[in-house]
Design an enzyme around this catalytic site. Structure first.
Site, PDB file in Angstrom:
ATOM      1  N   GLU A 107       0.826  -1.215   0.000  1.00  0.00           N
ATOM      2  CA  GLU A 107       0.000   0.000   0.000  1.00  0.00           C
ATOM      3  C   GLU A 107       0.863   1.269   0.000  1.00  0.00           C
ATOM      4  O   GLU A 107       0.383   2.347   0.343  1.00  0.00           O
ATOM      5  CB  GLU A 107      -0.931   0.022   1.224  1.00  0.00           C
ATOM      6  CG  GLU A 107      -1.833  -1.187   1.391  1.00  0.00           C
ATOM      7  CD  GLU A 107      -2.951  -1.304   0.350  1.00  0.00           C
ATOM      8  OE1 GLU A 107      -3.000  -0.471  -0.567  1.00  0.00           O
ATOM      9  OE2 GLU A 107      -3.751  -2.245   0.462  1.00  0.00           O
ATOM     10  N   HIS A 123      -2.825   2.069   8.265  1.00  0.00           N
ATOM     11  CA  HIS A 123      -3.889   1.235   7.721  1.00  0.00           C
ATOM     12  C   HIS A 123      -4.014  -0.023   8.576  1.00  0.00           C
ATOM     13  O   HIS A 123      -3.014  -0.681   8.875  1.00  0.00           O
ATOM     14  CB  HIS A 123      -3.567   0.864   6.273  1.00  0.00           C
ATOM     15  CG  HIS A 123      -4.405  -0.252   5.740  1.00  0.00           C
ATOM     16  ND1 HIS A 123      -5.790  -0.222   5.755  1.00  0.00           N
ATOM     17  CD2 HIS A 123      -4.073  -1.446   5.186  1.00  0.00           C
ATOM     18  CE1 HIS A 123      -6.251  -1.337   5.231  1.00  0.00           C
ATOM     19  NE2 HIS A 123      -5.236  -2.101   4.880  1.00  0.00           N
ATOM     20  N   HIS A 146      -6.990  -3.419   9.886  1.00  0.00           N
ATOM     21  CA  HIS A 146      -8.176  -4.209   9.533  1.00  0.00           C
ATOM     22  C   HIS A 146      -9.052  -4.394  10.780  1.00  0.00           C
ATOM     23  O   HIS A 146      -9.256  -5.534  11.217  1.00  0.00           O
ATOM     24  CB  HIS A 146      -7.760  -5.582   8.994  1.00  0.00           C
ATOM     25  CG  HIS A 146      -6.990  -5.551   7.718  1.00  0.00           C
ATOM     26  ND1 HIS A 146      -6.413  -6.672   7.149  1.00  0.00           N
ATOM     27  CD2 HIS A 146      -6.706  -4.530   6.855  1.00  0.00           C
ATOM     28  CE1 HIS A 146      -5.800  -6.354   6.018  1.00  0.00           C
ATOM     29  NE2 HIS A 146      -5.951  -5.058   5.825  1.00  0.00           N
ATOM     30  N   GLU A 198     -17.762  10.774  22.349  1.00  0.00           N
ATOM     31  CA  GLU A 198     -16.415  11.252  22.020  1.00  0.00           C
ATOM     32  C   GLU A 198     -16.208  11.553  20.520  1.00  0.00           C
ATOM     33  O   GLU A 198     -15.413  12.422  20.151  1.00  0.00           O
ATOM     34  CB  GLU A 198     -15.433  10.146  22.447  1.00  0.00           C
ATOM     35  CG  GLU A 198     -14.002  10.560  22.571  1.00  0.00           C
ATOM     36  CD  GLU A 198     -13.708  11.332  23.843  1.00  0.00           C
ATOM     37  OE1 GLU A 198     -14.629  11.514  24.664  1.00  0.00           O
ATOM     38  OE2 GLU A 198     -12.566  11.784  23.978  1.00  0.00           O
ATOM     39  N   HIS A 229     -12.683  -4.067   3.790  1.00  0.00           N
ATOM     40  CA  HIS A 229     -11.237  -4.237   3.889  1.00  0.00           C
ATOM     41  C   HIS A 229     -10.680  -3.672   5.199  1.00  0.00           C
ATOM     42  O   HIS A 229     -10.090  -4.415   5.984  1.00  0.00           O
ATOM     43  CB  HIS A 229     -10.570  -3.570   2.665  1.00  0.00           C
ATOM     44  CG  HIS A 229      -9.086  -3.678   2.629  1.00  0.00           C
ATOM     45  ND1 HIS A 229      -8.344  -3.490   1.485  1.00  0.00           N
ATOM     46  CD2 HIS A 229      -8.163  -3.926   3.603  1.00  0.00           C
ATOM     47  CE1 HIS A 229      -7.059  -3.647   1.736  1.00  0.00           C
ATOM     48  NE2 HIS A 229      -6.920  -3.906   3.023  1.00  0.00           N
TER      49      HIS A 229
HETATM   50  P1  13P Z   1       1.224  -5.467   3.091  1.00  0.00           P
HETATM   51  O1  13P Z   1       1.662  -6.704   3.847  1.00  0.00           O
HETATM   52  O2  13P Z   1       1.781  -5.418   1.713  1.00  0.00           O
HETATM   53  O3  13P Z   1       1.475  -4.222   3.901  1.00  0.00           O
HETATM   54  O4  13P Z   1      -0.350  -5.591   2.882  1.00  0.00           O
HETATM   55  C1  13P Z   1      -1.222  -5.718   3.952  1.00  0.00           C
HETATM   56  C2  13P Z   1      -2.536  -5.056   3.710  1.00  0.00           C
HETATM   57  O5  13P Z   1      -3.252  -4.835   4.644  1.00  0.00           O
HETATM   58  C3  13P Z   1      -2.927  -4.685   2.322  1.00  0.00           C
HETATM   59  O6  13P Z   1      -4.028  -3.853   2.318  1.00  0.00           O
HETATM   60 ZN    ZN Z   2      -5.236  -4.036   4.154  1.00  0.00          ZN
END
Ligand code: 13P
Ligand code: ZN
Length: 275
Positions: free
Chosen positions: A114, A138, A140, A168, A209
């Site tokens: 990313e 980023h 998940h 909050e 995602h």
């Molecule tokens: P990477 O391991 O390449 O950072 O990818 C993980 C991810 O969350 C892709 O969206």
């Molecule tokens: Zn990801």
């Protein structure tokens, strides 16, 4: 190198994210734009010998910048055990469209898939904040991802759902959150869609995602991820308990933001229409 303050703070955030359960396997990635002083502190450890590779995007205002970045396919849980194997420092070339690894990934590999999203988002935020924003993150987080299966995929519905789920939120992200649809991970389309939303928000939901957050430092960026995910978890719990019987009104949301001198995004509230 592992005692360098920026590396230490970076590693701590990777560990914190893992402990929250936001980084299954190699899920998620983190980047930090180093200050000139931080670069000078460790430039003698850099290996400039590798070739520049294309970023796939162009970010002229990121030319000659250095970023600490997680490695692609590397696990956040392993970062504290051996930072130099799992993270790296990349240098952007003088055009803002190429990068090279100058430190780290000692057992091979490349920066996060990313990277184009990270650099483009850094570019947008640096421009808008006069260089104050330095962190892109980023993850998940499962409740935010869950919401993207039940809420309409637009900024207003997500922002309102989150604001109403915890008092909050209207203080932490009064501008709301952005939402992009589903894209192939690691692609330039996702990078471009995210960076458009980053012009208006600090947090952008990637449908089905994860979540992408930005901020001036590690604390505020981690805190934003945490706050959005916690609100999403409350939303999910309330849905599971049969749905809200009452909520924070729009007028109250506006007052929450006002109480700390902020302005709630007026496009997302319907004042005067409430019973
Ligand atoms: P990477 O391991 O390449 O950072 O990818 C993980 C991810 O969350 C892709 O969206
Ligand atoms: Zn990801």
């Amino acid at each position: 190198m592992n005692n360098h303050i920026a590396i230490k703070n970076f590693v701590r955030m990777c560990e914190d994210g893992w402990n929250q359960g936001w980084h299954e396997r190699n899920g998620g990635n983190l980047s930090y734009r180093m200050t000139k002083t931080e670069v000078l502190d460790c430039i003698d450890k850099f290996d400039m010998s590798s070739d520049y590779k294309p970023l796939g995007i162009s970010a002229p205002n990121m030319a000659d910048e250095h970023f600490i970045v997680t490695g692609s396919g590397k696990y956040m849980r392993n970062v504290p055990l051996c930072p130099e194997e799992n993270i790296c420092i990349v240098r952007i070339d003088e055009t803002g469209s190429m990068y090279k690894v100058v430190w780290g990934l000692t057992k091979g590999g490349k920066p996060t898939s990313e990277l184009s999203s990270h650099i483009l988002n850094h570019s947008v935020k640096a421009e808008l904040t006069d260089g104050r924003y330095r962190v892109m993150y980023h993850a998940h987080p499962e409740n935010v991802v869950s919401l993207s299966y039940v809420l309409p995929l637009n900024d207003k519905d997500f922002s309102r759902a989150l604001w109403q789920s915890e008092t909050e939120c209207a203080m932490v992200f009064p501008e709301g959150v952005g939402v992009v649809g589903w894209y192939i991970p690691g692609g330039t389309e996702l990078a471009e869609a995210s960076s458009e939303k980053m012009k208006s928000y600090d947090a952008v939901v990637w449908a089905h995602h994860g979540l992408f957050c930005s901020g001036v430092d590690f604390d505020s960026t981690f805190g934003l991820m945490h706050t959005v995910e916690k609100a999403a978890s409350i939303f999910v719990k309330v849905k599971c308990m049969g749905g809200a019987k009452q909520t924070i009104t729009d007028e109250q949301l506006v007052r929450i933001a006002e109480s700390i001198g902020e302005v709630l995004n007026p496009d997302f509230v319907d004042l005067g229409k409430e019973a």
